[in-house]
Motif scaffolding. Structure first.
Motif, PDB file in Angstrom:
ATOM      1  N   VAL A   3       0.876  -1.165   0.000  1.00 16.18           N
ATOM      2  CA  VAL A   3       0.000   0.000   0.000  1.00 16.18           C
ATOM      3  C   VAL A   3       0.919   1.222   0.000  1.00 16.18           C
ATOM      4  CG1 VAL A   3      -1.768   1.238   1.280  1.00 16.18           C
ATOM      5  CG2 VAL A   3      -1.822  -1.241   1.196  1.00 16.18           C
ATOM      6  N   TYR A   4       0.607   2.170  -0.884  1.00 19.52           N
ATOM      7  CA  TYR A   4       1.454   3.343  -1.073  1.00 19.52           C
ATOM      8  C   TYR A   4       0.737   4.611  -0.621  1.00 19.52           C
ATOM      9  CZ  TYR A   4       4.153   0.129  -3.880  1.00 19.52           C
ATOM     10  OH  TYR A   4       4.882  -0.949  -4.294  1.00 19.52           O
ATOM     11  N   LEU A   5       1.536   5.583  -0.190  1.00 19.38           N
ATOM     12  CA  LEU A   5       1.045   6.842   0.347  1.00 19.38           C
ATOM     13  C   LEU A   5       1.849   7.959  -0.298  1.00 19.38           C
ATOM     14  CD1 LEU A   5      -0.766   7.983   2.676  1.00 19.38           C
ATOM     15  CD2 LEU A   5       1.181   7.584   4.186  1.00 19.38           C
ATOM     16  N   ASP A   6       1.165   8.934  -0.905  1.00 19.75           N
ATOM     17  CA  ASP A   6       1.903  10.060  -1.492  1.00 19.75           C
ATOM     18  C   ASP A   6       1.912  11.234  -0.521  1.00 19.75           C
ATOM     19  OD1 ASP A   6      -0.666  11.165  -1.810  1.00 19.75           O
ATOM     20  OD2 ASP A   6      -0.448  11.508  -3.948  1.00 19.75           O
ATOM     21  N   PRO A   7       2.722  12.261  -0.791  1.00 18.93           N
ATOM     22  CA  PRO A   7       2.804  13.406   0.121  1.00 18.93           C
ATOM     23  C   PRO A   7       1.461  14.124   0.262  1.00 18.93           C
ATOM     24  CG  PRO A   7       4.599  13.458  -1.467  1.00 18.93           C
ATOM     25  CD  PRO A   7       3.640  12.385  -1.914  1.00 18.93           C
ATOM     26  N   HIS A  19      -3.048  10.635  -0.594  1.00 17.58           N
ATOM     27  CA  HIS A  19      -3.759   9.475  -1.130  1.00 17.58           C
ATOM     28  C   HIS A  19      -3.078   8.181  -0.746  1.00 17.58           C
ATOM     29  CE1 HIS A  19      -4.380  12.882  -3.975  1.00 17.58           C
ATOM     30  NE2 HIS A  19      -5.629  12.573  -3.671  1.00 17.58           N
ATOM     31  N   LEU A  20      -3.885   7.196  -0.474  1.00 19.43           N
ATOM     32  CA  LEU A  20      -3.437   5.846  -0.153  1.00 19.43           C
ATOM     33  C   LEU A  20      -3.959   4.940  -1.260  1.00 19.43           C
ATOM     34  CD1 LEU A  20      -2.149   4.234   2.283  1.00 19.43           C
ATOM     35  CD2 LEU A  20      -4.498   3.886   3.059  1.00 19.43           C
ATOM     36  N   VAL A  21      -3.072   4.136  -1.877  1.00 16.59           N
ATOM     37  CA  VAL A  21      -3.484   3.221  -2.942  1.00 16.59           C
ATOM     38  C   VAL A  21      -2.854   1.853  -2.739  1.00 16.59           C
ATOM     39  CG1 VAL A  21      -3.675   5.126  -4.602  1.00 16.59           C
ATOM     40  CG2 VAL A  21      -1.621   3.724  -4.578  1.00 16.59           C
ATOM     41  N   SER A  22      -3.438   0.863  -3.372  1.00 19.25           N
ATOM     42  CA  SER A  22      -2.896  -0.496  -3.389  1.00 19.25           C
ATOM     43  C   SER A  22      -2.389  -0.798  -4.789  1.00 19.25           C
ATOM     44  CB  SER A  22      -3.987  -1.508  -3.026  1.00 19.25           C
ATOM     45  OG  SER A  22      -3.557  -2.821  -3.303  1.00 19.25           O
ATOM     46  N   VAL A  64       3.950   2.529   2.308  1.00 18.43           N
ATOM     47  CA  VAL A  64       5.239   2.979   1.792  1.00 18.43           C
ATOM     48  C   VAL A  64       5.071   4.382   1.214  1.00 18.43           C
ATOM     49  CG1 VAL A  64       7.036   2.522   0.084  1.00 18.43           C
ATOM     50  CG2 VAL A  64       5.930   0.617   1.280  1.00 18.43           C
ATOM     51  N   LEU A  65       5.864   5.336   1.726  1.00 19.51           N
ATOM     52  CA  LEU A  65       5.814   6.701   1.219  1.00 19.51           C
ATOM     53  C   LEU A  65       6.500   6.772  -0.135  1.00 19.51           C
ATOM     54  CD1 LEU A  65       6.663   8.691   4.450  1.00 19.51           C
ATOM     55  CD2 LEU A  65       4.539   8.830   3.156  1.00 19.51           C
ATOM     56  N   VAL A  66       5.812   7.358  -1.120  1.00 17.14           N
ATOM     57  CA  VAL A  66       6.363   7.561  -2.460  1.00 17.14           C
ATOM     58  C   VAL A  66       5.937   8.937  -2.950  1.00 17.14           C
ATOM     59  CG1 VAL A  66       6.390   5.108  -3.071  1.00 17.14           C
ATOM     60  CG2 VAL A  66       4.376   6.480  -3.606  1.00 17.14           C
ATOM     61  N   GLY A  67       6.603   9.421  -3.979  1.00 18.52           N
ATOM     62  CA  GLY A  67       6.189  10.670  -4.596  1.00 18.52           C
ATOM     63  C   GLY A  67       4.872  10.495  -5.336  1.00 18.52           C
ATOM     64  N   THR A  68       4.228  11.601  -5.649  1.00 18.19           N
ATOM     65  CA  THR A  68       2.936  11.558  -6.323  1.00 18.19           C
ATOM     66  C   THR A  68       3.020  10.861  -7.683  1.00 18.19           C
ATOM     67  OG1 THR A  68       2.210  13.530  -5.162  1.00 18.19           O
ATOM     68  CG2 THR A  68       1.028  12.982  -7.176  1.00 18.19           C
TER      69      THR A  68
END
Length: 91
Positions: A3-7, A19-22, A64-68
């Motif tokens: 699961v990913y999370l952008d700034p 935003h949180l996405v899978s 996991v924090l990632v860029g947009t």
């Protein structure tokens, strides 16, 4: 399963949101959000809107924090991305 999370960049309702996405499934995304105590109303077809103050807990739970751009790339790669046209009933 990731699961990913952008700034958090989106101001609304006196908070800043991200935003949180899978990269696997909507079911995985909703299960993760439920474990974090995020209400279902935060789900918007292919992502969950989350306020900035929740980020430490979401990372602790495994997001996991990632860029947009990376978040969008992973969402598209998963096949779960909902286009603007689909979101507005035109696709």
């Amino acid at each position: 399963m990731t699961v990913y999370l952008d700034p958090p960049l989106w101001p609304r309702h006196g908070k800043v949101w991200g935003h949180l996405v899978s990269d696997t499934s909507v079911e995985e995304l909703l299960a993760f959000a439920a474990r974090a105590g995020i209400p279902e109303r935060a789900f918007d077809r292919d992502h969950v809107d989350v306020p900035e103050e929740m980020y430490p807990e979401l990372v602790r739970l495994g997001a996991v924090l990632v860029g947009t751009r990376e978040l969008v790339r992973r969402l598209r790669g998963s096949g779960l991305r909902v286009t603007a046209a689909e979101r507005h009933g035109r696709g």
